[in-house]
Design a protein around this motif. Sequence first.
Motif, short mmCIF file in Angstrom:
data_model
loop_
_atom_site.label_atom_id
_atom_site.label_comp_id
_atom_site.label_asym_id
_atom_site.label_seq_id
_atom_site.Cartn_x
_atom_site.Cartn_y
_atom_site.Cartn_z
N VAL A 1 14.65 20.94 -0.24
CA VAL A 1 13.51 20.03 -0.34
C VAL A 1 13.74 18.87 0.61
CG1 VAL A 1 12.13 18.56 -1.86
CG2 VAL A 1 13.21 20.64 -2.77
N TYR A 2 12.76 18.63 1.48
CA TYR A 2 12.83 17.52 2.43
C TYR A 2 11.72 16.53 2.13
CZ TYR A 2 15.83 20.54 5.31
OH TYR A 2 16.83 21.35 5.77
N THR A 3 12.08 15.26 2.00
CA THR A 3 11.08 14.20 1.88
C THR A 3 11.35 13.15 2.95
OG1 THR A 3 10.80 14.49 -0.51
CG2 THR A 3 10.11 12.38 0.42
N ALA A 4 10.30 12.85 3.71
CA ALA A 4 10.38 11.78 4.70
C ALA A 4 9.68 10.55 4.13
CB ALA A 4 9.72 12.19 6.01
N VAL A 5 10.30 9.39 4.29
CA VAL A 5 9.71 8.12 3.87
C VAL A 5 9.62 7.20 5.08
CG1 VAL A 5 9.85 6.18 2.26
CG2 VAL A 5 10.80 8.40 1.61
N VAL A 6 8.47 6.57 5.25
CA VAL A 6 8.26 5.63 6.36
C VAL A 6 7.72 4.33 5.79
CG1 VAL A 6 7.01 5.17 8.51
CG2 VAL A 6 7.81 7.49 7.99
N CYS A 7 8.32 3.22 6.17
CA CYS A 7 7.87 1.89 5.74
C CYS A 7 7.49 1.07 6.97
CB CYS A 7 8.97 1.17 4.96
SG CYS A 7 9.29 1.87 3.32
N MET A 8 6.34 0.39 6.88
CA MET A 8 5.86 -0.47 7.96
C MET A 8 5.51 -1.84 7.39
SD MET A 8 3.40 2.01 10.24
CE MET A 8 3.23 0.75 11.53
N ALA A 9 5.85 -2.89 8.13
CA ALA A 9 5.54 -4.26 7.71
C ALA A 9 5.30 -5.10 8.95
CB ALA A 9 6.69 -4.84 6.88
N THR B 1 4.77 13.92 9.92
CA THR B 1 3.63 13.80 9.00
C THR B 1 3.62 12.45 8.30
OG1 THR B 1 3.66 16.20 8.62
CG2 THR B 1 2.46 14.85 7.03
N ALA B 2 4.77 12.01 7.78
CA ALA B 2 4.85 10.73 7.08
C ALA B 2 4.59 9.56 8.02
CB ALA B 2 6.21 10.58 6.40
N GLU B 3 5.12 9.65 9.25
CA GLU B 3 4.90 8.57 10.20
C GLU B 3 3.41 8.46 10.57
OE1 GLU B 3 6.40 6.99 14.60
OE2 GLU B 3 7.06 8.93 13.84
N ALA B 4 2.76 9.60 10.74
CA ALA B 4 1.32 9.58 11.06
C ALA B 4 0.52 8.95 9.92
CB ALA B 4 0.84 11.00 11.32
N LYS B 5 0.89 9.26 8.67
CA LYS B 5 0.22 8.67 7.51
C LYS B 5 0.39 7.15 7.50
CE LYS B 5 0.88 12.57 4.28
NZ LYS B 5 1.54 12.96 3.00
N ALA B 6 1.62 6.69 7.72
CA ALA B 6 1.90 5.26 7.69
C ALA B 6 1.12 4.52 8.78
CB ALA B 6 3.40 5.01 7.84
N ARG B 7 1.15 5.03 9.98
CA ARG B 7 0.45 4.38 11.09
C ARG B 7 -1.06 4.39 10.86
NH1 ARG B 7 3.53 3.21 15.47
NH2 ARG B 7 5.59 4.22 15.66
N ASN B 8 -1.57 5.47 10.32
CA ASN B 8 -3.01 5.58 10.06
C ASN B 8 -3.48 4.50 9.08
OD1 ASN B 8 -5.00 7.39 7.86
ND2 ASN B 8 -5.71 6.96 9.93
N ILE B 9 -2.78 4.35 7.98
CA ILE B 9 -3.19 3.37 6.97
C ILE B 9 -2.91 1.94 7.43
CG2 ILE B 9 -2.78 2.56 4.62
CD1 ILE B 9 -4.42 5.18 4.92
N TYR B 10 -1.78 1.72 8.07
CA TYR B 10 -1.47 0.38 8.57
C TYR B 10 -2.53 -0.08 9.57
CZ TYR B 10 1.21 -3.53 10.50
OH TYR B 10 1.61 -4.77 10.91
N ILE C 1 0.83 -1.20 0.00
CA ILE C 1 0.00 0.00 0.00
C ILE C 1 0.87 1.25 0.00
CG2 ILE C 1 -1.74 1.32 1.27
CD1 ILE C 1 -2.70 -1.30 2.48
N LEU C 2 0.56 2.15 -0.90
CA LEU C 2 1.17 3.48 -0.90
C LEU C 2 0.17 4.44 -0.28
CD1 LEU C 2 3.36 5.53 -1.70
CD2 LEU C 2 2.28 5.67 -3.96
N ALA C 3 0.52 4.99 0.87
CA ALA C 3 -0.39 5.89 1.58
C ALA C 3 -0.26 7.31 1.04
CB ALA C 3 -0.09 5.85 3.08
N SER C 4 -0.42 7.44 -0.27
CA SER C 4 -0.27 8.73 -0.93
C SER C 4 -1.01 8.69 -2.26
CB SER C 4 1.21 9.05 -1.18
OG SER C 4 1.36 10.16 -2.03
N ALA C 5 -1.63 9.82 -2.61
CA ALA C 5 -2.33 9.91 -3.89
C ALA C 5 -1.42 10.43 -5.00
CB ALA C 5 -3.54 10.83 -3.76
N GLY D 1 4.75 -5.82 17.11
CA GLY D 1 4.10 -6.62 16.08
C GLY D 1 4.36 -6.16 14.67
N TYR D 2 5.14 -5.12 14.51
CA TYR D 2 5.46 -4.62 13.18
C TYR D 2 6.88 -4.05 13.18
CZ TYR D 2 4.23 -0.18 15.42
OH TYR D 2 4.16 0.89 16.30
N ALA D 3 7.44 -3.98 11.99
CA ALA D 3 8.74 -3.32 11.81
C ALA D 3 8.47 -1.95 11.20
CB ALA D 3 9.62 -4.14 10.88
N LEU D 4 9.18 -0.94 11.66
CA LEU D 4 9.00 0.42 11.17
C LEU D 4 10.37 1.05 10.96
CD1 LEU D 4 6.48 3.09 12.34
CD2 LEU D 4 8.89 3.67 12.17
#
Length: 274
Positions: free
Chosen positions: A169-177, A105-114, A61-65, A186-189
Amino acid sequence: MADQKLLIDDPPAYDDASAPLVTPAEKDVSRQPAPRTPGGPRPPFHLDLPALNEIRGKRVILASASPRRRQLLSQIGLNDIEIIPSTLPENQDKSLAPFEYVLLTAEAKARNIYTSEIDSPKGEPRLVIAADTVISTHVGQILEKPRNEREHMAMLKQLRDGNNGWHKVYTAVVCMAPLESAVDPGYALEMHVEETAVKFDGAVTDELLLSYVKTREGADKAGGYGIQGLGSILVEKIDGTFDNVVGLPLRSTLQLIEKVIVDPDVPAEVEEAI
């Protein structure tokens, strides 16, 4: 330790139009390239990496449009991904440092969708990727998407005129599994913030800026411009990774995917001893 050579199958010649699309090492259908366009060049094979092979065919899942982020992920073979944008308000405190702002912001998006998809009828996601991008002026002011033409024009003039055209330009990337073990939580972040410096051409006129604003290309982009499109005419040079300015630092994203997918249960001190 002496260098060891990687053994690979002889690939088909690049200029051989009759060469088969699948080499002996590419018999796994999940790693075959897309069909060749009649008369066109052979598309590249997918990267044969354990982490990518593990998640192909599973819920990613990509938590971005952002179509730009989706396109960048397709470059490493992640074509069949679900797009589920987070609906959380992006209302972090603007007084934060830019790298902190995008990371939260990116971490909140990842946790929300996960969290919202973990009990989905489709099954638990194998991987959730979230990202956020902001532009920072030379004084640390955070610029997101312009809200109207007047603000858009003012934003571009500010980037052109401040600090001789330089901004960041700053981009934050967060991956959860999910973890296979019962290890809490229970998950890796894993997360990463990438920084790229961009310099606008000081010779860009107000007329050109207004003309660019009227194209609406930058209306949905942090800082009001898209470097991968017509917005490139505003840019003189960059210091850092190009795809980070587009919205997703691909090399760093791949590294995060590998961290959360390949042996995430192994503690760091154990990995060092192996």
